[in-house]
Design an enzyme around this catalytic site. Structure first.
Site, PDB file in Angstrom:
ATOM      1  N   TYR A 147      -7.093   1.368   9.845  1.00 42.32           N
ATOM      2  CA  TYR A 147      -5.958   1.271   8.656  1.00 42.32           C
ATOM      3  C   TYR A 147      -6.740   1.885   7.413  1.00 42.32           C
ATOM      4  CZ  TYR A 147      -3.509  -1.800  11.582  1.00 42.32           C
ATOM      5  OH  TYR A 147      -2.761  -2.266  12.550  1.00 42.32           O
ATOM      6  N   ASP A 277       3.016   1.605   9.011  1.00 37.36           N
ATOM      7  CA  ASP A 277       2.055   0.769   8.341  1.00 37.36           C
ATOM      8  C   ASP A 277       2.266   0.750   6.938  1.00 37.36           C
ATOM      9  OD1 ASP A 277      -0.176  -1.035   8.086  1.00 37.36           O
ATOM     10  OD2 ASP A 277      -0.967   0.547   6.660  1.00 37.36           O
ATOM     11  N   ALA A 279       5.009   0.154   4.950  1.00 36.12           N
ATOM     12  CA  ALA A 279       6.401   1.018   4.558  1.00 36.12           C
ATOM     13  C   ALA A 279       6.801   0.670   3.420  1.00 36.12           C
ATOM     14  CB  ALA A 279       7.097   0.735   5.705  1.00 36.12           C
ATOM     15  N   GLU A 304       6.360  -1.933   8.417  1.00 45.25           N
ATOM     16  CA  GLU A 304       5.806  -3.023   8.082  1.00 45.25           C
ATOM     17  C   GLU A 304       6.253  -3.279   6.486  1.00 45.25           C
ATOM     18  OE1 GLU A 304       1.320  -5.083   7.108  1.00 45.25           O
ATOM     19  OE2 GLU A 304       1.614  -3.146   6.892  1.00 45.25           O
ATOM     20  N   TRP A 306       7.412  -6.423   3.671  1.00 47.04           N
ATOM     21  CA  TRP A 306       7.268  -7.699   3.293  1.00 47.04           C
ATOM     22  C   TRP A 306       7.676  -7.885   1.813  1.00 47.04           C
ATOM     23  CZ3 TRP A 306       2.964  -5.215   4.017  1.00 47.04           C
ATOM     24  CH2 TRP A 306       2.094  -5.052   3.051  1.00 47.04           C
TER      25      TRP A 306
END
Length: 325
Positions: A147, A277, A279, A304, A306
């Site tokens: 990552y 990842d 996003a 992703e 949240w």
């Protein structure tokens, strides 16, 4: 779409995941009585005992307890084939079952052999009825998990080699399972420091076709602390990742480079979809552009995202329950 995953050892719980996947694709048929209609079941919280399973009929959604689902299973059943029984076939994404095929420690538990390990599990994945498998970030990375990517075209990572990855993708697609790549394009770690000691100089060490990825400070956005020395204005409403330089997706040269790399992963390696990842770090309109130029919107592409997180555990740690977030 339903996602099935395991926190520590994905393959230790593949049997549970397989049972879950089959429950999600369960079709009950009967020539008479209350089961004459076809019922397709999906489990929203697969493998989590504290959650109820959700079953959706053609006309309405009916929430049932686990015991009721078991009663349905005792009737004559037909396990439907996966929505992607052939690699070239367009998937019914509403019936997709995505297996998270790795965990945070997979790069250490199977260092340099992860791709081979998953390859050995392809028959089980197919038998379980999964339509897609989410694989880890493929590029060389500062962190072994993948990552913190650096050289995007360098696919030798803690998970294995480019050739091992290619063999795995071919095996998955031959089994009718679509491989999804975890693509980290919100940020990219630099190769060198500028004259002020800030990491913002990028090299393109692997020969490839298409635009160069040898970038400078112009390719990244300014961060609040001035740690990386980016030139570009941060996008409005975006959530920056503080651990690495955030890329400027409004820059056409950056977009062209990323789109060419994604297209290469799709056409040269064989990935059939993307998991974006972090996003929340860039606009969804750029995501749409990347998808349109590579796998297309008929493929399974997820991001992703949240809103907030709830920290009320011991010592202000992340809460197990995020309902209040």
């Amino acid at each position: 779409m339903t996602v099935v995953s395991a926190e520590t050892s994905v393959w230790a719980t593949l049997g549970l995941a397989a049972q879950c996947a089959k429950q999600q694709q369960l079709s009950t048929r009967s020539s008479e009585g209350p089961y004459s209609d076809l019922v397709s079941c999906t489990a929203a919280g697969c493998g989590e005992r504290e959650r109820e399973q959700e079953c959706c009929s053609r006309s309405s959604t009916v929430c049932q307890e686990d015991e009721q689902l078991q009663q349905q299973q005792r009737h004559s059943v037909e396990v439907a084939t996966t929505a992607c029984s052939q690699p070239q076939q367009q998937c019914d994404l509403g019936q997709a079952v995505l297996l998270q095929g790795f965990g945070w420690d997979s790069c250490r538990q199977h260092h340099s052999t992860y791709y081979e390990h998953v390859h050995s599990k392809v028959p089980q994945i197919q038998a379980a009825g999964f339509s897609h498998v989410w694989l880890p970030p493929p590029s060389a990375s500062v962190s072994p998990e993948g990552y913190m990517p650096q050289q995007l075209y360098d696919l030798s990572s803690a998970y294995g080699s480019q050739q091992q990855l290619r063999v795995l993708l071919e095996a998955l697609k031959a089994a009718g399972v679509a491989p999804i790549a975890d693509v980290v394009i919100n940020h990219r770690c630099a190769d060198e420091q500028d004259d002020s000691g800030r990491w913002n100089r990028y090299r393109d060490k692997v020969p490839h076709e298409g635009p160069s990825l040898a970038w400078g400070s112009w390719a990244i956005v300014r961060d609040a602390a001035g740690q990386f020395g980016g030139d570009a204005q941060p996008p409005e409403h975006a959530v920056a990742w503080q651990g690495a330089p955030n890329l400027d997706h409004s820059n056409a040269q950056v977009r062209e480079g990323l789109a060419a790399w994604l297209s290469w992963l799709h056409t040269h390696l064989g990935f059939e979809g993307w998991r974006f990842d972090h996003a929340i770090g860039y606009s969804s309109r750029y995501v749409q552009g990347y998808v349109d130029r590579t796998t297309g919107q008929h493929a399974l592409n997820v991001g992703e995202v949240w809103p907030t997180l709830q920290y009320s555990g011991p010592d202000n740690s992340l809460s197990h329950c995020q309902d209040a977030a």
